[in-house]
Design a protein around this motif. Structure first.
Motif, PDB file in Angstrom:
ATOM      1  N   GLN A 219       0.819  -1.203   0.000  1.00  0.00           N
ATOM      2  CA  GLN A 219       0.000   0.000   0.000  1.00  0.00           C
ATOM      3  C   GLN A 219       0.857   1.259   0.000  1.00  0.00           C
ATOM      4  OE1 GLN A 219      -3.105   0.460  -0.419  1.00  0.00           O
ATOM      5  NE2 GLN A 219      -3.279   2.630   0.117  1.00  0.00           N
ATOM      6  N   ALA A 220       1.927   1.270   0.803  1.00  0.00           N
ATOM      7  CA  ALA A 220       2.791   2.445   0.875  1.00  0.00           C
ATOM      8  C   ALA A 220       3.475   2.706  -0.461  1.00  0.00           C
ATOM      9  CB  ALA A 220       3.828   2.260   1.974  1.00  0.00           C
ATOM     10  N   ARG A 221       3.937   1.652  -1.131  1.00  0.00           N
ATOM     11  CA  ARG A 221       4.589   1.841  -2.423  1.00  0.00           C
ATOM     12  C   ARG A 221       3.594   2.321  -3.476  1.00  0.00           C
ATOM     13  NH1 ARG A 221       8.190  -3.755  -2.398  1.00  0.00           N
ATOM     14  NH2 ARG A 221       9.562  -3.157  -0.662  1.00  0.00           N
ATOM     15  N   ARG A 222       2.363   1.827  -3.395  1.00  0.00           N
ATOM     16  CA  ARG A 222       1.342   2.278  -4.341  1.00  0.00           C
ATOM     17  C   ARG A 222       1.064   3.767  -4.173  1.00  0.00           C
ATOM     18  NH1 ARG A 222      -2.397  -0.797  -2.791  1.00  0.00           N
ATOM     19  NH2 ARG A 222      -1.772  -2.563  -4.066  1.00  0.00           N
ATOM     20  N   VAL A 223       0.929   4.217  -2.923  1.00  0.00           N
ATOM     21  CA  VAL A 223       0.697   5.642  -2.667  1.00  0.00           C
ATOM     22  C   VAL A 223       1.890   6.466  -3.131  1.00  0.00           C
ATOM     23  CG1 VAL A 223       0.374   7.378  -0.858  1.00  0.00           C
ATOM     24  CG2 VAL A 223      -0.879   5.215  -0.752  1.00  0.00           C
ATOM     25  N   LEU A 224       3.090   5.958  -2.898  1.00  0.00           N
ATOM     26  CA  LEU A 224       4.301   6.682  -3.277  1.00  0.00           C
ATOM     27  C   LEU A 224       4.389   6.864  -4.791  1.00  0.00           C
ATOM     28  CD1 LEU A 224       7.036   7.885  -2.227  1.00  0.00           C
ATOM     29  CD2 LEU A 224       8.033   5.656  -2.733  1.00  0.00           C
ATOM     30  N   LEU A 225       4.133   5.801  -5.533  1.00  0.00           N
ATOM     31  CA  LEU A 225       4.303   5.844  -6.985  1.00  0.00           C
ATOM     32  C   LEU A 225       3.139   6.512  -7.702  1.00  0.00           C
ATOM     33  CD1 LEU A 225       5.794   2.265  -7.594  1.00  0.00           C
ATOM     34  CD2 LEU A 225       7.008   4.456  -7.494  1.00  0.00           C
ATOM     35  N   VAL A 226       1.931   6.368  -7.160  1.00  0.00           N
ATOM     36  CA  VAL A 226       0.754   6.915  -7.828  1.00  0.00           C
ATOM     37  C   VAL A 226       0.516   8.369  -7.456  1.00  0.00           C
ATOM     38  CG1 VAL A 226      -1.759   6.706  -8.068  1.00  0.00           C
ATOM     39  CG2 VAL A 226      -0.335   4.662  -8.057  1.00  0.00           C
ATOM     40  N   SER A 227       0.857   8.761  -6.213  1.00  0.00           N
ATOM     41  CA  SER A 227       0.525  10.101  -5.742  1.00  0.00           C
ATOM     42  C   SER A 227       1.744  10.945  -5.385  1.00  0.00           C
ATOM     43  CB  SER A 227      -0.393   9.999  -4.521  1.00  0.00           C
ATOM     44  OG  SER A 227      -0.648  11.277  -3.987  1.00  0.00           O
ATOM     45  N   ARG A 228       2.587  10.456  -4.494  1.00  0.00           N
ATOM     46  CA  ARG A 228       3.638  11.305  -3.937  1.00  0.00           C
ATOM     47  C   ARG A 228       4.714  11.672  -4.962  1.00  0.00           C
ATOM     48  NH1 ARG A 228       3.334  10.562   1.695  1.00  0.00           N
ATOM     49  NH2 ARG A 228       1.101  10.551   2.194  1.00  0.00           N
ATOM     50  N   VAL A 229       5.207  10.695  -5.716  1.00  0.00           N
ATOM     51  CA  VAL A 229       6.237  10.995  -6.723  1.00  0.00           C
ATOM     52  C   VAL A 229       5.683  11.896  -7.832  1.00  0.00           C
ATOM     53  CG1 VAL A 229       7.745  10.009  -8.486  1.00  0.00           C
ATOM     54  CG2 VAL A 229       7.609   8.948  -6.227  1.00  0.00           C
ATOM     55  N   PRO A 230       4.504  11.590  -8.433  1.00  0.00           N
ATOM     56  CA  PRO A 230       3.954  12.516  -9.436  1.00  0.00           C
ATOM     57  C   PRO A 230       3.725  13.923  -8.899  1.00  0.00           C
ATOM     58  CG  PRO A 230       2.844  10.405  -9.580  1.00  0.00           C
ATOM     59  CD  PRO A 230       3.702  10.355  -8.350  1.00  0.00           C
ATOM     60  N   ARG A 231       3.274  14.024  -7.650  1.00  0.00           N
ATOM     61  CA  ARG A 231       3.041  15.347  -7.079  1.00  0.00           C
ATOM     62  C   ARG A 231       4.345  16.124  -6.948  1.00  0.00           C
ATOM     63  NH1 ARG A 231      -0.906  17.018  -2.188  1.00  0.00           N
ATOM     64  NH2 ARG A 231      -0.137  19.124  -1.829  1.00  0.00           N
ATOM     65  N   THR A 232       5.393  15.476  -6.486  1.00  0.00           N
ATOM     66  CA  THR A 232       6.681  16.144  -6.332  1.00  0.00           C
ATOM     67  C   THR A 232       7.229  16.581  -7.691  1.00  0.00           C
ATOM     68  OG1 THR A 232       7.141  14.788  -4.377  1.00  0.00           O
ATOM     69  CG2 THR A 232       9.002  15.916  -5.389  1.00  0.00           C
ATOM     70  N   VAL A 233       7.127  15.707  -8.687  1.00  0.00           N
ATOM     71  CA  VAL A 233       7.591  16.053 -10.030  1.00  0.00           C
ATOM     72  C   VAL A 233       6.784  17.230 -10.581  1.00  0.00           C
ATOM     73  CG1 VAL A 233       7.841  15.231 -12.400  1.00  0.00           C
ATOM     74  CG2 VAL A 233       8.434  13.733 -10.494  1.00  0.00           C
ATOM     75  N   ALA A 234       5.454  17.199 -10.358  1.00  0.00           N
ATOM     76  CA  ALA A 234       4.594  18.290 -10.835  1.00  0.00           C
ATOM     77  C   ALA A 234       4.966  19.608 -10.170  1.00  0.00           C
ATOM     78  CB  ALA A 234       3.128  17.957 -10.557  1.00  0.00           C
ATOM     79  N   LEU A 235       5.297  19.587  -8.895  1.00  0.00           N
ATOM     80  CA  LEU A 235       5.711  20.800  -8.196  1.00  0.00           C
ATOM     81  C   LEU A 235       6.986  21.377  -8.796  1.00  0.00           C
ATOM     82  CD1 LEU A 235       5.026  19.597  -4.551  1.00  0.00           C
ATOM     83  CD2 LEU A 235       3.986  21.618  -5.577  1.00  0.00           C
ATOM     84  N   VAL A 236       7.942  20.510  -9.086  1.00  0.00           N
ATOM     85  CA  VAL A 236       9.205  20.967  -9.670  1.00  0.00           C
ATOM     86  C   VAL A 236       8.980  21.552 -11.057  1.00  0.00           C
ATOM     87  CG1 VAL A 236      11.456  20.193 -10.517  1.00  0.00           C
ATOM     88  CG2 VAL A 236      10.609  19.373  -8.317  1.00  0.00           C
ATOM     89  N   LEU A 237       8.183  20.864 -11.880  1.00  0.00           N
ATOM     90  CA  LEU A 237       7.941  21.327 -13.249  1.00  0.00           C
ATOM     91  C   LEU A 237       7.180  22.649 -13.257  1.00  0.00           C
ATOM     92  CD1 LEU A 237       6.929  17.950 -14.968  1.00  0.00           C
ATOM     93  CD2 LEU A 237       9.125  19.148 -15.121  1.00  0.00           C
ATOM     94  N   ALA A 238       6.119  22.732 -12.472  1.00  0.00           N
ATOM     95  CA  ALA A 238       5.317  23.955 -12.445  1.00  0.00           C
ATOM     96  C   ALA A 238       6.106  25.123 -11.862  1.00  0.00           C
ATOM     97  CB  ALA A 238       4.040  23.731 -11.636  1.00  0.00           C
ATOM     98  N   GLY A 239       6.838  24.883 -10.786  1.00  0.00           N
ATOM     99  CA  GLY A 239       7.595  25.958 -10.157  1.00  0.00           C
ATOM    100  C   GLY A 239       8.683  26.505 -11.062  1.00  0.00           C
ATOM    101  N   SER A 240       9.426  25.623 -11.710  1.00  0.00           N
ATOM    102  CA  SER A 240      10.515  26.084 -12.575  1.00  0.00           C
ATOM    103  C   SER A 240       9.983  26.790 -13.819  1.00  0.00           C
ATOM    104  CB  SER A 240      11.397  24.897 -12.971  1.00  0.00           C
ATOM    105  OG  SER A 240      10.635  23.895 -13.626  1.00  0.00           O
ATOM    106  N   SER A 241       8.962  26.227 -14.456  1.00  0.00           N
ATOM    107  CA  SER A 241       8.465  26.818 -15.704  1.00  0.00           C
ATOM    108  C   SER A 241       7.788  28.166 -15.464  1.00  0.00           C
ATOM    109  CB  SER A 241       7.512  25.848 -16.401  1.00  0.00           C
ATOM    110  OG  SER A 241       6.422  25.500 -15.562  1.00  0.00           O
ATOM    111  N   MET A 242       6.997  28.297 -14.377  1.00  0.00           N
ATOM    112  CA  MET A 242       6.341  29.571 -14.105  1.00  0.00           C
ATOM    113  C   MET A 242       7.346  30.642 -13.709  1.00  0.00           C
ATOM    114  SD  MET A 242       3.193  29.687 -14.804  1.00  0.00           S
ATOM    115  CE  MET A 242       2.873  31.267 -14.018  1.00  0.00           C
ATOM    116  N   ALA A 243       8.390  30.266 -12.990  1.00  0.00           N
ATOM    117  CA  ALA A 243       9.427  31.239 -12.634  1.00  0.00           C
ATOM    118  C   ALA A 243      10.153  31.739 -13.882  1.00  0.00           C
ATOM    119  CB  ALA A 243      10.412  30.608 -11.650  1.00  0.00           C
TER     120      ALA A 243
END
Length: 302
Positions: free
Chosen positions: A21-45
């Motif tokens: 369950q923990a790995r599923r949450v990590l791969l489906v939610s936490r990793v995509p969210r972190t990547v999305a934060l990096v992409l959105a933050g860098s591109s908008m800046a």
């Protein structure tokens, strides 16, 4: 990646009864969210840096020039006219509206005699307010206020694997700005200087604003508006390394990513297990830094 309601930690990732369950949450939610934060933050800046360079004003960015508000209006229009359009199609429509709003902002600047540098963002904020009012009116009229709220409030809580990949496209547009950095720097020095160096000033400026519109549209379509990010981060970087755009873009991207990550962690922990949308956290933090930059500029001017 270990912050959130679900129990995900180094221990639960390897404990037999909770690992799956923990790995599923990590791969489906936490990793995509972190990547999305990096992409959105860098591109908008980076988009904010481009706009400041081309307008030649340190207090301009997509949120203070009507660009993000115009993208939201474009999403509303496409939701009314063609609700079944693909996400990519909605992004293109939003980008078209964002570009039109930015060009309208520039047209207004040419018609208004500017005697103070602060008049430029003030005009942009007023234009954005008018566009937001029109958008809110039609959203209320056609019962789309909840959708409008999702577009105008940056929120990464709904980011999952398969629902953020459009941000990679926005990051590609931001990388294009790095390729064109020298031309954009020259265009920021004025029409005459650019023409003397053999460049087509209008073409370079239009290309720069097209990149800003596309980046803004991808972020608004995917996670909503993130205000003041493109204003604060480029100003901080310019204080340290100057106005050379090719040197500044990597540092703007890194600082933008770190700033958005920090705001996201703050929003997830300050009222845990509830979450404050990142648009609110960035708006409060960014506006405070914006006021500091304004006051600092006035003190140095005096």
């Amino acid at each position: 990646m270990f912050i959130g309601v679900s129990d995900v930690s180094l221990d639960t990732l390897w404990r037999g009864d909770t690992a799956a369950q923990a790995r599923r949450v990590l791969l489906v939610s936490r990793v995509p969210r972190t990547v999305a934060l990096v992409l959105a933050g860098s591109s908008m800046a980076i988009a904010g840096l481009i706009m400041q360079m081309l307008v030649r004003n340190r207090y301009v960015e997509p949120a203070t020039a009507g660009t993000l508000q115009s993208a939201s209006l474009g999403l509303l229009v496409v939701s009314l006219v063609a609700p079944g359009l693909s996400v990519f199609g909605k992004m293109l429509v939003a980008a078209g509206f964002a570009l039109a709003g930015t060009l309208l902002f520039l047209r207004i600047l040419r018609a208004v005699p500017l005697r103070d540098i602060l008049l430029v963002p003030l005009i942009g904020i007023m234009l954005g307010g008018v566009i937001s009012a029109v958008t809110t009116f039609f959203a209320y009229r056609y019962d789309l206020l909840q959708s409008l709220l999702a577009w105008t409030t940056g929120d990464f809580s709904g980011v999952l694997r398969g629902r953020y990949e459009l941000l990679w496209l926005g990051f590609v547009f931001a990388l294009a700005a790095y390729v064109l950095a020298d031309r954009l720097t020259v265009a920021g020095m004025g029409r005459d200087f650019t023409t003397n160096l053999g460049l087509n000033y209008r073409r370079v400026v239009n290309l720069g604003f097209l990149i800003v519109a596309l980046v803004s549209a991808t972020v608004v379509v995917t996670v909503g508006m993130i205000p003041f990010l493109g204003l604060v981060v480029p100003n901080i970087v310019s204080l340290v390394i100057g106005d050379n755009m090719r040197r500044a873009i990597p540092w703007v991207a890194i600082l933008g990513s770190l700033f958005v990550l920090a705001c996201d962690m703050l929003g997830r922990t300050i009222r845990a297990p509830y979450e404050i949308p990142i648009g609110t956290v960035v708006g409060v933090t960014g506006s405070a830094l914006f006021l500091y930059l304004l006051l600092r500029k006035r003190r140095h001017a005096n």
